[in-house]
Design a protein around this motif. Sequence first.
Motif, PDB file in Angstrom:
ATOM      1  N   GLN A  17       0.819  -1.069  -0.095  1.00  0.00           N
ATOM      2  CA  GLN A  17      -0.150   0.037   0.153  1.00  0.00           C
ATOM      3  C   GLN A  17       0.846   1.210  -0.269  1.00  0.00           C
ATOM      4  O   GLN A  17       0.633   2.329  -0.452  1.00  0.00           O
ATOM      5  CB  GLN A  17      -0.990   0.058   1.153  1.00  0.00           C
ATOM      6  CG  GLN A  17      -1.760  -1.195   1.382  1.00  0.00           C
ATOM      7  CD  GLN A  17      -2.929  -1.204   0.224  1.00  0.00           C
ATOM      8  OE1 GLN A  17      -3.457  -0.244  -0.201  1.00  0.00           O
ATOM      9  NE2 GLN A  17      -3.076  -2.352  -0.456  1.00  0.00           N
ATOM     10  N   ALA A  18       1.939   1.122   0.344  1.00  0.00           N
ATOM     11  CA  ALA A  18       2.950   2.511   0.621  1.00  0.00           C
ATOM     12  C   ALA A  18       4.067   2.438  -0.483  1.00  0.00           C
ATOM     13  O   ALA A  18       4.187   3.563  -0.761  1.00  0.00           O
ATOM     14  CB  ALA A  18       3.576   2.278   2.029  1.00  0.00           C
ATOM     15  N   LEU A  19       4.158   1.355  -1.105  1.00  0.00           N
ATOM     16  CA  LEU A  19       5.500   1.401  -2.168  1.00  0.00           C
ATOM     17  C   LEU A  19       4.934   0.968  -3.472  1.00  0.00           C
ATOM     18  O   LEU A  19       4.152   0.168  -3.356  1.00  0.00           O
ATOM     19  CB  LEU A  19       6.775   0.806  -1.586  1.00  0.00           C
ATOM     20  CG  LEU A  19       7.246   1.463  -0.534  1.00  0.00           C
ATOM     21  CD1 LEU A  19       8.652   0.663  -0.218  1.00  0.00           C
ATOM     22  CD2 LEU A  19       7.874   2.758  -0.448  1.00  0.00           C
ATOM     23  N   SER A  20       5.633   1.584  -4.524  1.00  0.00           N
ATOM     24  CA  SER A  20       5.269   0.702  -5.854  1.00  0.00           C
ATOM     25  C   SER A  20       6.082  -0.475  -6.102  1.00  0.00           C
ATOM     26  O   SER A  20       7.104  -0.966  -5.168  1.00  0.00           O
ATOM     27  CB  SER A  20       5.675   1.581  -7.128  1.00  0.00           C
ATOM     28  OG  SER A  20       7.174   1.795  -7.218  1.00  0.00           O
ATOM     29  N   LYS A  21       5.700  -1.300  -6.857  1.00  0.00           N
ATOM     30  CA  LYS A  21       6.128  -2.761  -6.987  1.00  0.00           C
ATOM     31  C   LYS A  21       7.733  -2.394  -7.501  1.00  0.00           C
ATOM     32  O   LYS A  21       8.453  -3.225  -7.070  1.00  0.00           O
ATOM     33  CB  LYS A  21       5.604  -3.414  -8.294  1.00  0.00           C
ATOM     34  CG  LYS A  21       4.075  -3.750  -7.886  1.00  0.00           C
ATOM     35  CD  LYS A  21       4.224  -4.950  -7.000  1.00  0.00           C
ATOM     36  CE  LYS A  21       2.595  -5.714  -6.794  1.00  0.00           C
ATOM     37  NZ  LYS A  21       2.585  -6.911  -6.131  1.00  0.00           N
ATOM     38  N   LYS A  22       7.970  -1.478  -8.231  1.00  0.00           N
ATOM     39  CA  LYS A  22       9.222  -1.513  -8.588  1.00  0.00           C
ATOM     40  C   LYS A  22      10.495  -0.878  -7.278  1.00  0.00           C
ATOM     41  O   LYS A  22      11.468  -1.258  -7.161  1.00  0.00           O
ATOM     42  CB  LYS A  22       9.418  -0.094  -9.753  1.00  0.00           C
ATOM     43  CG  LYS A  22       8.703  -0.450 -10.985  1.00  0.00           C
ATOM     44  CD  LYS A  22       9.612  -1.275 -11.853  1.00  0.00           C
ATOM     45  CE  LYS A  22       9.151  -1.122 -13.383  1.00  0.00           C
ATOM     46  NZ  LYS A  22       9.773  -2.039 -14.110  1.00  0.00           N
ATOM     47  N   ARG A  23       9.499  -0.211  -6.543  1.00  0.00           N
ATOM     48  CA  ARG A  23      10.390   0.366  -5.180  1.00  0.00           C
ATOM     49  C   ARG A  23      10.482  -0.736  -4.445  1.00  0.00           C
ATOM     50  O   ARG A  23      11.801  -1.020  -3.668  1.00  0.00           O
ATOM     51  CB  ARG A  23       9.599   1.382  -4.642  1.00  0.00           C
ATOM     52  CG  ARG A  23      10.378   2.122  -3.391  1.00  0.00           C
ATOM     53  CD  ARG A  23      11.512   2.353  -3.784  1.00  0.00           C
ATOM     54  NE  ARG A  23      12.545   2.873  -2.569  1.00  0.00           N
ATOM     55  CZ  ARG A  23      13.679   3.241  -2.633  1.00  0.00           C
ATOM     56  NH1 ARG A  23      14.537   3.221  -3.579  1.00  0.00           N
ATOM     57  NH2 ARG A  23      14.396   3.594  -1.424  1.00  0.00           N
ATOM     58  N   ILE A  24       9.652  -1.784  -4.343  1.00  0.00           N
ATOM     59  CA  ILE A  24       9.627  -3.159  -3.391  1.00  0.00           C
ATOM     60  C   ILE A  24      10.942  -3.699  -3.850  1.00  0.00           C
ATOM     61  O   ILE A  24      11.605  -4.551  -3.195  1.00  0.00           O
ATOM     62  CB  ILE A  24       8.295  -3.791  -3.181  1.00  0.00           C
ATOM     63  CG1 ILE A  24       7.523  -2.803  -2.651  1.00  0.00           C
ATOM     64  CG2 ILE A  24       8.761  -5.209  -2.600  1.00  0.00           C
ATOM     65  CD1 ILE A  24       6.050  -3.284  -2.773  1.00  0.00           C
ATOM     66  N   LEU A  25      11.013  -3.907  -5.317  1.00  0.00           N
ATOM     67  CA  LEU A  25      12.057  -4.784  -5.790  1.00  0.00           C
ATOM     68  C   LEU A  25      13.347  -4.281  -5.637  1.00  0.00           C
ATOM     69  O   LEU A  25      14.323  -4.980  -5.073  1.00  0.00           O
ATOM     70  CB  LEU A  25      12.073  -4.936  -7.371  1.00  0.00           C
ATOM     71  CG  LEU A  25      10.785  -5.913  -7.979  1.00  0.00           C
ATOM     72  CD1 LEU A  25      10.676  -5.813  -9.064  1.00  0.00           C
ATOM     73  CD2 LEU A  25      10.876  -7.457  -7.507  1.00  0.00           C
ATOM     74  N   SER A  26      13.594  -2.894  -5.627  1.00  0.00           N
ATOM     75  CA  SER A  26      14.915  -2.252  -5.484  1.00  0.00           C
ATOM     76  C   SER A  26      15.102  -2.395  -3.834  1.00  0.00           C
ATOM     77  O   SER A  26      16.267  -2.637  -3.536  1.00  0.00           O
ATOM     78  CB  SER A  26      14.734  -0.725  -5.745  1.00  0.00           C
ATOM     79  OG  SER A  26      14.487  -0.672  -7.176  1.00  0.00           O
ATOM     80  N   LEU A  27      14.065  -2.229  -3.033  1.00  0.00           N
ATOM     81  CA  LEU A  27      14.405  -2.422  -1.562  1.00  0.00           C
ATOM     82  C   LEU A  27      14.875  -3.857  -1.246  1.00  0.00           C
ATOM     83  O   LEU A  27      15.819  -3.856  -0.379  1.00  0.00           O
ATOM     84  CB  LEU A  27      12.996  -2.162  -0.908  1.00  0.00           C
ATOM     85  CG  LEU A  27      13.239  -1.895   0.684  1.00  0.00           C
ATOM     86  CD1 LEU A  27      14.135  -0.658   0.985  1.00  0.00           C
ATOM     87  CD2 LEU A  27      11.886  -1.616   1.186  1.00  0.00           C
ATOM     88  N   TYR A  28      14.283  -4.736  -1.765  1.00  0.00           N
ATOM     89  CA  TYR A  28      14.671  -6.186  -1.807  1.00  0.00           C
ATOM     90  C   TYR A  28      16.084  -6.198  -2.117  1.00  0.00           C
ATOM     91  O   TYR A  28      17.070  -6.810  -1.504  1.00  0.00           O
ATOM     92  CB  TYR A  28      13.896  -7.108  -2.426  1.00  0.00           C
ATOM     93  CG  TYR A  28      14.297  -8.572  -2.489  1.00  0.00           C
ATOM     94  CD1 TYR A  28      14.172  -9.490  -1.350  1.00  0.00           C
ATOM     95  CD2 TYR A  28      15.013  -8.927  -3.529  1.00  0.00           C
ATOM     96  CE1 TYR A  28      14.577 -10.655  -1.276  1.00  0.00           C
ATOM     97  CE2 TYR A  28      15.486 -10.342  -3.556  1.00  0.00           C
ATOM     98  CZ  TYR A  28      15.519 -11.201  -2.581  1.00  0.00           C
ATOM     99  OH  TYR A  28      15.817 -12.429  -2.484  1.00  0.00           O
ATOM    100  N   ALA A  29      16.410  -5.959  -3.294  1.00  0.00           N
ATOM    101  CA  ALA A  29      17.657  -6.224  -3.996  1.00  0.00           C
ATOM    102  C   ALA A  29      18.874  -5.474  -3.076  1.00  0.00           C
ATOM    103  O   ALA A  29      19.975  -5.741  -3.016  1.00  0.00           O
ATOM    104  CB  ALA A  29      17.825  -5.308  -5.433  1.00  0.00           C
ATOM    105  N   SER A  30      18.444  -4.112  -2.520  1.00  0.00           N
ATOM    106  CA  SER A  30      19.505  -3.601  -1.532  1.00  0.00           C
ATOM    107  C   SER A  30      19.621  -4.104  -0.083  1.00  0.00           C
ATOM    108  O   SER A  30      20.694  -3.857   0.413  1.00  0.00           O
ATOM    109  CB  SER A  30      19.150  -2.299  -1.382  1.00  0.00           C
ATOM    110  OG  SER A  30      17.969  -2.174  -0.353  1.00  0.00           O
ATOM    111  N   GLN A  31      18.916  -5.072   0.304  1.00  0.00           N
ATOM    112  CA  GLN A  31      18.714  -5.636   1.539  1.00  0.00           C
ATOM    113  C   GLN A  31      19.050  -7.118   1.547  1.00  0.00           C
ATOM    114  O   GLN A  31      19.239  -7.690   2.498  1.00  0.00           O
ATOM    115  CB  GLN A  31      17.491  -5.341   2.430  1.00  0.00           C
ATOM    116  CG  GLN A  31      17.278  -3.841   2.552  1.00  0.00           C
ATOM    117  CD  GLN A  31      18.350  -3.435   3.400  1.00  0.00           C
ATOM    118  OE1 GLN A  31      19.084  -4.077   4.191  1.00  0.00           O
ATOM    119  NE2 GLN A  31      18.390  -1.926   3.459  1.00  0.00           N
TER     120      GLN A  31
END
Length: 798
Positions: A161-175
């Motif tokens: 609800q808070a982030l876009s799909k692209k942003r969630i992928l980037s967050l996963y890739a960084s962590q």
Amino acid sequence: MFVKRKRVFWLRFLRLVCLERPEKSILGVLASFLFLYLVFFILVPSPRFRSGYSTVLYDSQGRLLGASIAPDGQWRFPAPDALPEKYQAALVAFEDRRFFFHAGVDPLAVLRALVSNIRSRSIRSGASTISMQVARLAGKGRSRGYGLKIIEALQALRLEQALSKKRILSLYASQAPFGGNVVGLEAAAWRYFGRSPAELSWAEAAVLAVLPNNPALVHPGRNRERLRQRRDSLLERLYRAGKIDAEDLRLARAEPLPAKPYDLPRLAPHLLERAKAEAQGPLLRSSLDADLQQRVSTLLARRGQEFALRGIRNMACLVLDTKSGKVLAYVGNLPEVELSNQSARWGRAVDAVKASRSSGSLLKPFLYAAMLDTGELSPQSLVLDIPLRVGSYSPENNSKAYLGALPADQALARSLNVPAVRELRAYGVERFARLLADMGLSTLSRRYADYGLPLVLGGAEVNLWEMSGLYSSLARCAMSADREAAESAFFMPSYLYAGPPSARHRARISPAAAYLCLEALSLGNRPEEEVAWADFSSARKIAWKTGTSFGFRDAWAIGVSPSHTVAVWVGNADGEGRPEIKSVLTSAPVMFEIFSSLPASSWFRAPSSGLKPLTVCADSGYPAGPDCLRLRETLVPSGSSVSQVCPYCRTVHLSPDGQWQEGAGKGREFESSKRFVLPPAVELYYRSWNISYRPLPPERPDGSALGPSGSFSILFPEEGSAIYIPIELSGRPGRAVFQAAHRDPQAVLHWHIDEEYLGSTTKPHKIEVVAEAGRHRLTLVDQSGQSLERRFSVLNEH
């Protein structure tokens, strides 16, 4: 009975709400849904990552220059704005094929996992989506189980609800963990493949997609085959999904697995530490050019090996884009040597770009430009280069020789010390220090008056950062359309790719004065290996200035062109002096070698307005007077007011054969002649290098010349000066050496102090004097009876 009544109540309530008032029922449902949604947002927090990031430095093209480890000891880069298509496709195919179609929880995957776990009577499948894995990574350290799965599912819904799909992928890739202390896609790509994620092949992207599921697979040993199987299985899946073709699949499966991890690039370690200390953020895109940074670093490392043999251990360099002030190359010091204890002793971890060091002669051009603007100087006017003593301060030229007088632009090009001190004495120390501070020099920490005349010769501390900024600002000023535009030309460099330059400083130099100053700086003699530079038609014109500090501790060289500014410092970080630390031997050759690797640019254009022609004496460079024989035109700033008429040309009366000076009205024939005549003290040195100079003939022995003609002068002490005569080591009173000059090489001078005869001298006219503290009067008389007086005082030793 009670249960029956309760059932009847609810039946009546539902009939009332749903049948009799349907519009209110819809509003009620919506309100209830909104209420529950708000409760969900409040009670279920979005996953948050509290671990710090590495500080990551990129160049202007997005190429990695270096990174520092995160506070928790991990290589964790900040989340990228977008993932490369290859890695994104591989990640979604491996971890969550319906990622773009669910809201954080995949119902089909949950159903499949429940059936599988019930059948096996154990937890074999978690049905975790990428969003749920982000929630798990944020809550690391929590125990596993169904309760945790429910929490992760709720947080995944909240995250979606808070982030876009692209942003969630980037967050996963960084962590995501990638083995060892490598966290995040960016760090993993550089550590395992030595390149950025955008440059990964399909095989490499597949390896990094499967690693977070089992990071231990990356380590050498029996895990390697399992890693290969997982990679190839994912590649097959990508092929079936139509992401790659058969040829891509064949080539990808033939690629080897990553071997020993690569070291991260360390192209700008000192700038990285500086950016980290200045809290510019974990992800920094700089203005540097990685290719140029590599070339300059390699060049300095090679030169550093040569200099180390002479006991010179440190060097720093900046290359700027002159027009924008952006830093293109930043080398804070030479690379560390292999032995860490030796590296610490050599001080190569010190960022010498920011270190305050003695300025040497670097400030001379700004005094020259300021005096051009005020009219106190013009490029061709003669400045005196004869011995000078002000109190106990007696500056000398680096060559230990004197030229008597020479044009001001030549004095600057030759970086002569004595003319510069004389100019500062006329301009004013406090006035000059205030000018430097207004232009952005921040290292003048003392009271301005305390710097004294040594200010222009290294009496102040500066750093490479601000000096490169001042010289590039001078070039920008010269390229300004008018004085109003020049007011925004003075600012310090910036290493940030985007954003405005640093705070602008008040400019008090006109474009015309800046242009004339750069013209003078282009006349300097280059180092030995560059001595024939002007013989080549392709040789580039550079305005450049060197500086060597007292005690041979610092060697500076700064050059500017319309396109680039190159600043080099050479020395020892601990301040140790070496006779070899001279700019002409160290920093200047390095600067010119860097310029030779840069694209050539045209020279500065003369300002279309702001310059005016001035008719001057061809011999003295001062505005022509009635006695000047040869004239020429020069350019000066239009706002300047050069008022002093040539003081050196006059009409003299000579005997017809030109052998004697004659007096008018003495009954003898004479011829009047306009002559360029320097004072005796200046003439003494001027004649030694200017063979075209014609001194006046001597006066007739009978004294029939026209009055006192200034046949001799006193070099030291100066009128009204206060001198200090120290006590010698033996305890005896010390002696001062007084000096004078006479036009007649055969002249005899008789010296007196306070009516007491000291002795007589012939050329050279020097005499040792012992004088008590207090005020005194020096009187000199030559053989023809002419006399000069000079008043001075001797300071008390206390």
